[in-house]
Scaffold this motif. Sequence first.
Motif, short mmCIF file in Angstrom:
data_model
loop_
_atom_site.label_atom_id
_atom_site.label_comp_id
_atom_site.label_asym_id
_atom_site.label_seq_id
_atom_site.Cartn_x
_atom_site.Cartn_y
_atom_site.Cartn_z
N VAL A 200 -9.25 2.91 9.54
CA VAL A 200 -8.98 4.11 8.75
C VAL A 200 -7.52 4.08 8.35
CG1 VAL A 200 -8.96 6.62 8.69
CG2 VAL A 200 -10.74 5.43 9.98
N ASP A 201 -7.27 3.88 7.08
CA ASP A 201 -5.90 3.88 6.56
C ASP A 201 -5.97 4.13 5.06
OD1 ASP A 201 -3.26 2.96 5.53
OD2 ASP A 201 -2.97 2.34 7.62
N PRO A 202 -5.21 5.10 4.54
CA PRO A 202 -5.27 5.38 3.10
C PRO A 202 -4.89 4.18 2.24
CG PRO A 202 -4.16 7.16 4.28
CD PRO A 202 -4.35 6.05 5.25
N ALA A 203 -4.06 3.29 2.74
CA ALA A 203 -3.63 2.14 1.94
C ALA A 203 -4.78 1.17 1.68
CB ALA A 203 -2.48 1.41 2.63
N LEU A 204 -5.81 1.18 2.53
CA LEU A 204 -6.95 0.28 2.32
C LEU A 204 -7.76 0.63 1.08
CD1 LEU A 204 -8.25 -0.10 5.99
CD2 LEU A 204 -7.08 -1.83 4.64
N ASP A 205 -7.69 1.87 0.64
CA ASP A 205 -8.46 2.29 -0.53
C ASP A 205 -7.96 1.65 -1.82
OD1 ASP A 205 -9.85 3.91 1.23
OD2 ASP A 205 -8.62 5.68 0.81
N HIS A 206 -6.75 1.11 -1.81
CA HIS A 206 -6.19 0.51 -3.02
C HIS A 206 -6.50 -0.97 -3.16
CE1 HIS A 206 -3.70 4.11 -2.24
NE2 HIS A 206 -3.63 4.20 -3.56
N TYR A 207 -7.23 -1.54 -2.20
CA TYR A 207 -7.53 -2.97 -2.24
C TYR A 207 -9.04 -3.17 -2.17
CZ TYR A 207 -2.58 -3.36 -0.96
OH TYR A 207 -1.22 -3.25 -0.93
N PRO A 208 -9.58 -4.07 -2.98
CA PRO A 208 -11.01 -4.39 -2.86
C PRO A 208 -11.28 -5.17 -1.58
CG PRO A 208 -9.96 -5.81 -4.48
CD PRO A 208 -8.93 -4.80 -4.08
N PRO A 209 -12.50 -5.09 -1.05
CA PRO A 209 -12.81 -5.82 0.20
C PRO A 209 -12.60 -7.32 0.10
CG PRO A 209 -14.51 -4.19 -0.29
CD PRO A 209 -13.62 -4.25 -1.50
N SER A 210 -12.69 -7.88 -1.10
CA SER A 210 -12.51 -9.33 -1.24
C SER A 210 -11.07 -9.77 -0.97
CB SER A 210 -12.92 -9.78 -2.65
OG SER A 210 -12.15 -9.09 -3.64
N HIS A 211 -10.10 -8.83 -1.02
CA HIS A 211 -8.71 -9.16 -0.77
C HIS A 211 -8.36 -9.10 0.72
CE1 HIS A 211 -7.19 -8.23 -5.14
NE2 HIS A 211 -8.17 -9.13 -5.09
#
Length: 360
Positions: A200-211
């Motif tokens: 859970v981290d808001p910064a993860l929402d800016h990256y697609p799972p493939s990255h």
Amino acid sequence: QANAVNIKNHNAGMDFFFGNRSHAIKFIDFLNNVVPIKHRSDKSLVSHCTKNNTYNYKYTFAVEIALICKDDLAVLPKKLNSALGNLGPLVLCTRVTNSVLLTNPQTLQEHYLDADSYWRWGLKALMNSRQLTEFIVLDIDPDWSRTTHGGRCMYADAMVARAKDYGVNDNVFHTRTHMGNLLNPGDTVLGYDVLNANLVDPALDHYPPSHLMDVVLVRKSYKEQRARRRQRKGRKRNFQLKRLDAEEEEEPTRKGKRGNAAGAEDPNAQLEAFMDELEEDSDMRQRINLYKAATTGETPSLTETDEEDEVPKVPIEELLDDMTLGDAAALRRQRQAMMEQPPPPQQQQQQEDTSMDMDM
């Protein structure tokens, strides 16, 4: 510790008490040189003499140390990632001094984040060392042309499987690592199972799972070799550490509250893990005084010697001679007694003759 009047441990950290304000400021300067910190100060009036117009103040300094630690996994905010030349998104904290060294194990890119930038961006750990998982290296393909730090880090493609899944199912992970010079097929390595973790981290929402990497390998594990070494009689570490003489603060007991937290770690286990890291990390040892430990004098067998050669250990030339306060006091008394002893008769006669010649 020499200037500290008292030291107390508690859940929120440690309290240092000094008799002089300059000693506290000197201690804060020391912390600022070894770890990213931010601090604030306050003072309160203790007493006031109207006759001499003097004031007595009590000074309080609150110091906050960086929360991120060595081997922690962090996710960079989008703007910070762009400012660092697309270093992330997932990075490992590989060193903490007065700045934080962030490393991308996929590309071997590195960047030192100074204290001001760290506190400005509020970088936190996405996963810490308590969440490390054991993996078995199935295959590894190192690239000898891509190295950093004088060959201590090497790029490699690796196939790994979780230790608990090894021989049970066919779950295999492909990842890239910076430990191509250390790992071999069959080795045990500690890493983060990002794919199966609840993050859970808001910064993860800016990256697609493939990255994002499925598995991030952190360091090689010598758990089994060290366990066998501890079981042997007389086979101990060749170094020891000095600890602060701190008082443990008594916690108020409440009705219905357990004495110890269910998930609390054993302090001895934490100390053993820290000493394991010291054996593996030569850069960390440069900032810590290690002292020689008493040895039993037993000679290990050839089998034990070959196995211990695989386990990192501290070279004897990096260790300091152990000296306690009692030893230092005895040495001072011995020197004082030698100075107070009268000189031998011959030397005394020579001194008298010299004084007589000077008088003449």
